[in-house]
Each structure stands twice: as structure tokens, then as C-alpha cells.
Design a protein around this motif. Structure first.
Motif, short mmCIF file in Angstrom:
data_model
loop_
_atom_site.label_atom_id
_atom_site.label_comp_id
_atom_site.label_asym_id
_atom_site.label_seq_id
_atom_site.Cartn_x
_atom_site.Cartn_y
_atom_site.Cartn_z
N PRO A 133 13.91 22.52 2.51
CA PRO A 133 14.27 21.44 3.44
C PRO A 133 14.12 20.07 2.79
O PRO A 133 13.32 19.89 1.87
N PRO A 134 14.90 19.10 3.25
CA PRO A 134 14.70 17.73 2.76
C PRO A 134 13.34 17.22 3.22
O PRO A 134 12.73 17.77 4.13
N PHE A 135 12.88 16.16 2.58
CA PHE A 135 11.58 15.60 2.94
C PHE A 135 11.63 14.08 2.85
O PHE A 135 12.54 13.51 2.24
N ARG A 136 10.65 13.44 3.47
CA ARG A 136 10.51 11.99 3.40
C ARG A 136 9.51 11.68 2.29
O ARG A 136 8.35 12.08 2.38
N PRO A 137 9.93 10.98 1.26
CA PRO A 137 9.02 10.71 0.14
C PRO A 137 7.96 9.67 0.50
O PRO A 137 8.16 8.83 1.37
N THR A 138 6.84 9.78 -0.18
CA THR A 138 5.79 8.77 -0.07
C THR A 138 5.73 8.02 -1.38
O THR A 138 6.20 8.49 -2.42
N GLY A 139 5.16 6.86 -1.31
CA GLY A 139 5.03 6.04 -2.50
C GLY A 139 4.27 4.77 -2.16
O GLY A 139 3.52 4.72 -1.18
N VAL A 140 4.49 3.76 -2.96
CA VAL A 140 3.79 2.49 -2.81
C VAL A 140 4.83 1.38 -2.69
O VAL A 140 5.85 1.40 -3.38
N LEU A 141 4.57 0.43 -1.81
CA LEU A 141 5.46 -0.71 -1.61
C LEU A 141 4.63 -1.98 -1.62
O LEU A 141 3.60 -2.05 -0.94
N TRP A 142 5.07 -2.98 -2.39
CA TRP A 142 4.41 -4.29 -2.44
C TRP A 142 5.44 -5.37 -2.12
O TRP A 142 6.59 -5.29 -2.55
N VAL A 143 5.01 -6.38 -1.35
CA VAL A 143 5.87 -7.48 -0.95
C VAL A 143 5.14 -8.80 -1.19
O VAL A 143 3.98 -8.95 -0.78
N SER A 144 5.81 -9.74 -1.82
CA SER A 144 5.29 -11.11 -1.95
C SER A 144 5.72 -11.89 -0.72
O SER A 144 6.92 -12.01 -0.45
N GLY A 149 0.82 -1.20 0.00
CA GLY A 149 0.00 0.00 0.00
C GLY A 149 0.85 1.24 0.00
O GLY A 149 2.05 1.22 -0.28
N ILE A 150 0.21 2.35 0.32
CA ILE A 150 0.86 3.66 0.35
C ILE A 150 1.66 3.78 1.65
O ILE A 150 1.14 3.51 2.73
N VAL A 151 2.94 4.16 1.52
CA VAL A 151 3.82 4.27 2.68
C VAL A 151 4.63 5.55 2.60
O VAL A 151 4.79 6.14 1.53
N ARG A 152 5.14 5.96 3.75
CA ARG A 152 6.14 7.03 3.79
C ARG A 152 7.47 6.34 3.99
O ARG A 152 7.64 5.55 4.94
N PHE A 153 8.42 6.59 3.11
CA PHE A 153 9.70 5.90 3.17
C PHE A 153 10.57 6.47 4.29
O PHE A 153 10.49 7.65 4.61
N PRO A 154 11.41 5.62 4.90
CA PRO A 154 12.14 5.99 6.11
C PRO A 154 13.45 6.75 5.87
O PRO A 154 14.36 6.68 6.67
N MET A 155 13.57 7.44 4.75
CA MET A 155 14.79 8.18 4.51
C MET A 155 14.44 9.60 4.05
O MET A 155 13.35 9.83 3.55
N TRP A 156 15.35 10.50 4.25
CA TRP A 156 15.16 11.90 3.85
C TRP A 156 15.87 12.10 2.52
O TRP A 156 16.97 11.60 2.30
N VAL A 157 15.23 12.85 1.63
CA VAL A 157 15.84 13.15 0.33
C VAL A 157 15.85 14.67 0.13
O VAL A 157 15.03 15.39 0.69
N ASP A 158 16.79 15.12 -0.70
CA ASP A 158 16.88 16.54 -0.99
C ASP A 158 15.73 16.98 -1.87
O ASP A 158 15.25 16.23 -2.73
N ASN A 159 15.31 18.19 -1.66
CA ASN A 159 14.23 18.79 -2.44
C ASN A 159 14.78 19.14 -3.83
O ASN A 159 15.65 20.00 -3.95
#
Length: 172
Positions: free
Chosen positions: A45-56, A28-38
Motif C-alpha cells: 500500500p502507499p504510505f505517507r512519508p515522515t521527515g523533517v521540515l524547517w521554515v525561516s 521538526g519531525i512531520v508527516r507529509f500530507p501526500m501519499w507515495v508509492d511503496n
């Protein structure tokens, strides 16, 4: 990476994959645990990206897709990333799941109708341990170590954390 073909075409190709009884994917939709540059504002400021993660669950294969900068992960991105996971990793996955576990009702609604045509059940659950473990692994790879969460500290409870947050808010 995003789906290179249209959703209806991807669904048609996905349907051709064999349905594996007992195969479960979590995501599902997650906030990733790392900070990235804008990227749009180098001074921002850097931010934590959101996206989608699927695991079998059977194979342990993981697929992620980031939302575009400034956008939060959307349920349509969840469906596109889900289909991309199955099509891109078809050989390793050896088919499509018979059940999909999600935590977010909007993701469930986005997946339920398209996957019902494929005889794939979309289940709303309280916890996604495989997704949590994948996020912990990403954090460890990005930072070289995994920092424990607030509730993972010895002696910490939800009540203690709530009291701390209340005191901090009052102090502020």
C-alpha cells in the motif's frame, strides 16, 4: 537529500554564519500530507512519508528532508536537516537564527546542546504556524487542491469529533 558532511564539521561551518538577532526558525519531525508509492514492495500500500521540515519566519524559505523508507523521522535527522538548511541556503538566509521553535521534546533535546554552543535558544512551543502553512502549501501543490482538516469543517469541534470516533469504534 541528507547532510553530505559529518555533524561536527557542519556545526563548525554553521557557527561561521552570522547570528541574526530576531531570526526565528520553526520546524521538526512531520508527516507529509501526500501519499507515495511503496518503493520496496510495489504491491504494497502507499504510505505517507515522515521527515523533517524547517521554515525561516523572516524569509519564508523552507527546507525538508525525508526519512529513509520504513523509518520514522528521528531527532538526529532533525539536526542534520537543520544544519543543511543553514549551509545550503546561507546566501538567502543571510545567517543563522537566534531562536528555534519546535513542538517535540526529542527534537528539542537533539538540538539544545549543539545549538547552545552557538548561542541559539531552542524553545518548546505548542503550535508551529509556519510549518503548518508550509505543509498546507505542499498538499496543495501535490494534489492540486487543499482539503480542509476535520476540525476546519463548519460546526465541527473536538467534542463532536471525539463522539464520532467513539461511535465508529463501537460500531466496528
Amino acid at each position: 537529500m541528507s547532510l553530505a558532511i559529518s555533524i561536527p564539521l557542519a556545526l563548525g561551518r554553521f557557527k561561521r554564519l552570522p547570528r541574526r538577532t530576531g531570526e526565528v526558525w520553526q520546524g521538526g519531525i512531520v508527516r507529509f500530507p501526500m501519499w507515495v508509492d511503496n518503493q520496496t514492495d510495489p504491491e504494497g500500500p502507499p504510505f505517507r512519508p515522515t521527515g523533517v521540515l524547517w521554515v525561516s519566519l523572516r524569509t519564508g524559505l523552507v527546507h525538508l528532508d525525508l526519512a529513509k523508507e520504513g523509518e520514522h523521522g528521528a531527532s538526529d535527522l532533525a539536526l542534520a536537516a537543520f544544519l543543511e538548511f543553514g549551509l545550503k541556503w546561507a546566501k538567502g538566509l543571510e545567517g543563522r537564527p537566534s531562536r528555534v521553535d519546535v513542538r517535540d521534546t526529542s527534537v528539542r533535546e537533539a538540538l539544545a546542546a549543539p545549538l547552545a554552543m552557538l548561542d541559539t535558544e531552542v524553545t518548546l512551543v505548542d503550535d508551529l504556524p509556519a510549518v503548518r502553512e508550509a505543509l498546507h502549501s505542499l498538499e496543495a501543490q501535490a494534489t492540486g487542491e487543499r482539503l480542509p482538516g476535520l476540525l476546519e469543517s463548519p460546526g465541527m469541534s473536538v467534542d463532536r469529533l471525539r463522539a464520532f470516533a467513539t461511535a465508529a469504534a463501537a460500531f466496528f
